[in-house]
Scaffold this active site. Sequence first.
Site, PDB file in Angstrom:
ATOM      1  N   CYS A   1      -1.942   8.956   2.519  1.00  0.00           N
ATOM      2  CA  CYS A   1      -1.668   8.475   1.168  1.00  0.00           C
ATOM      3  C   CYS A   1      -2.861   8.799   0.274  1.00  0.00           C
ATOM      4  O   CYS A   1      -2.750   8.809  -0.939  1.00  0.00           O
ATOM      5  CB  CYS A   1      -1.324   6.996   1.169  1.00  0.00           C
ATOM      6  SG  CYS A   1      -2.522   6.027   1.996  1.00  0.00           S
TER       7      CYS A   1
ATOM      8  N   GLU B   1       0.887  -1.166   0.000  1.00  0.00           N
ATOM      9  CA  GLU B   1       0.000   0.000   0.000  1.00  0.00           C
ATOM     10  C   GLU B   1       0.919   1.208   0.000  1.00  0.00           C
ATOM     11  O   GLU B   1       1.419   1.637   1.022  1.00  0.00           O
ATOM     12  CB  GLU B   1      -0.887  -0.077   1.252  1.00  0.00           C
ATOM     13  CG  GLU B   1      -2.198   0.629   1.092  1.00  0.00           C
ATOM     14  CD  GLU B   1      -2.129   2.025   1.654  1.00  0.00           C
ATOM     15  OE1 GLU B   1      -1.874   2.944   0.846  1.00  0.00           O
ATOM     16  OE2 GLU B   1      -2.298   2.198   2.867  1.00  0.00           O
TER      17      GLU B   1
HETATM   18  C1  UN1 Z   1      -3.113   6.046   4.695  1.00  0.00           C
HETATM   19  O1  UN1 Z   1      -2.973   7.248   4.520  1.00  0.00           O
HETATM   20  O2  UN1 Z   1      -2.119   5.271   4.634  1.00  0.00           O
HETATM   21  O3  UN1 Z   1      -8.851   6.714   3.583  1.00  0.00           O
HETATM   22  C2  UN1 Z   1      -4.403   5.418   5.051  1.00  0.00           C
HETATM   23  C3  UN1 Z   1      -8.238   7.338   4.449  1.00  0.00           C
HETATM   24  C4  UN1 Z   1      -7.948   6.639   5.757  1.00  0.00           C
HETATM   25  C5  UN1 Z   1      -6.768   5.741   5.621  1.00  0.00           C
HETATM   26  C6  UN1 Z   1      -5.559   6.354   5.007  1.00  0.00           C
HETATM   27  N1  UN1 Z   1      -9.095   5.850   6.148  1.00  0.00           N
HETATM   28  O4  UN1 Z   1      -7.878   8.488   4.295  1.00  0.00           O
END
Ligand code: UN1
Length: 517
Positions: A303, A269
């Site tokens: 992310c 990821e």
């Molecule tokens: C991440 O930034 O690695 O969808 C995860 C989202 C959060 C998870 C982000 N539920 O922004």
Amino acid sequence: MSEIAKAFAINDALKQLGVEKINKGTSTGNENFGNGAEIISSSPVDGAEIARVTTTTADDYDKVVAAAQTAFKDWRLKPAPLRGEVVRQFGDELRRLKEPLGKLVSYEMGKSYQEGLGEVQEMIDICDFAVGLSRQLHGLTMHSERPGHRMYEQYHPLGIVGIISAFNFPVAVWAWNTALAWVCGDVCIWKPSEKTPLTGIACQNIIAKVLKDNNLPEGISCLVNGDYKVGEMMTTDKRVPLISATGSTRMGKIVASKVGERLGKSLLELGGNNAIIVTPDADIKMTVIGAVFGAVGTAGQRCTSTRRLIVHDSMYDKVKTAVVDAYKQLKIGNPLDENNHVGPLIDKDAVKGYQNALTKVVEEGGKVIVEGGVLEGKGFESGCYVKPAIAEAENSFEIVQHETFAPVLYLLKYSGNVENALDLQNGVNQGLSSAIMTNNLREAEHFLSVAGSDCGIANVNIGTSGAEIGGAFGGEKDTGGGRESGSDAWKIYMRRQTNTINYTTELPLAQGIKFDL
Ligand code: UN1
């Protein structure tokens, strides 16, 4: 201790979570050890040292793997619903400790307290999901081509799952992985980010107590700490059949090649470069909320953060003015104070990355329309607070193609139909999250169609960040292709076995092959 930390009663939270000034960063559950050098956990909120955590040596690591292997032999034999019951108890403990853990997440990582609590809520949600899942690890039954034969498939646990997580979601991403892996019958070894080691210890303390209360073997949940060298012990270790890694694309490529060399499985990821397309039929108010939260929430360190706003030329000036106006309302400061919208970046390296992006975008011909800058003076002593910035840019700029983990939003213009916007949106290497703002059904459906967004997540009239746990989470291309959390993401934590049973007295071969003796 700083005034901020005192006002927020951080010490009480640390006490409730059983984390101390000096912590042993390696754990098999019952036993905590760790003979490596210390990592200093410091808060980007006020720059203060929170605690120290000892790292994991090669010998410590072997001890952890041995405990995990022993635990797996026992844990895999427990009925899956019983494993679910243990995860249910873990979820209850998280409910009980939601506030202190949320506080520690905020203080160690620098996200707002609301987001810290939200992150613990994601852990609780995935526990609930996993409890239900523990009664639904279904395989299929197939019709055999041979008479008197039965064919079906079943899922068995893999063994040890290695989890390498990032600083920005220091606890939720571990829980997505571990709650599913546990109900699947796996045991886990977790290496949290060396930027947030204390939340890792706090979580390990919580689960270790639950396992002990249930007289379960230690080693079902293990913790290691350290830099990439500890990560490498895991990625190169054949005893760890699955590595789930969250982080940059650069890191993911190294993990993928190390794990691939030994034909292990990896769940990656990695980076995103997420865009919101704003069409002529967009609701401006919703667009502004989605874009601003997406770009500045968690100080642009998700992310899923919105990095690009791709706006139709007929709407461009209107959207630009509305977003720029909204940025004027943003309050930057101590994230533990609910009046602030934007907290600090994780550290000074991140600040450098932010400054570099703003310099680069101008060098490449872009125009900064909301000025950035590093904040100084009272309340900003950590040196990690920056102003969210917006720049008008082109999708082809190198810096726009690159994921900068900071609150920098690029405004891009498109003309003509939604296909042109999609060319821009898909015209990056990353493929995590995407969104379209439109009330036009044709545009929305096109965006979701096979010719539409190439991302793992595609939203209509919602921003790019803030996914729920029920869906599979992850993305394509340089994002790594992995899926975590909801839907059928559990399957990666198990090995599939196809079983064919012959209940006749003959031994017919498949494909009608004759082999008479
Ligand atoms: C991440 O930034 O690695 O969808 C995860 C989202 C959060 C998870 C982000 N539920 O922004």
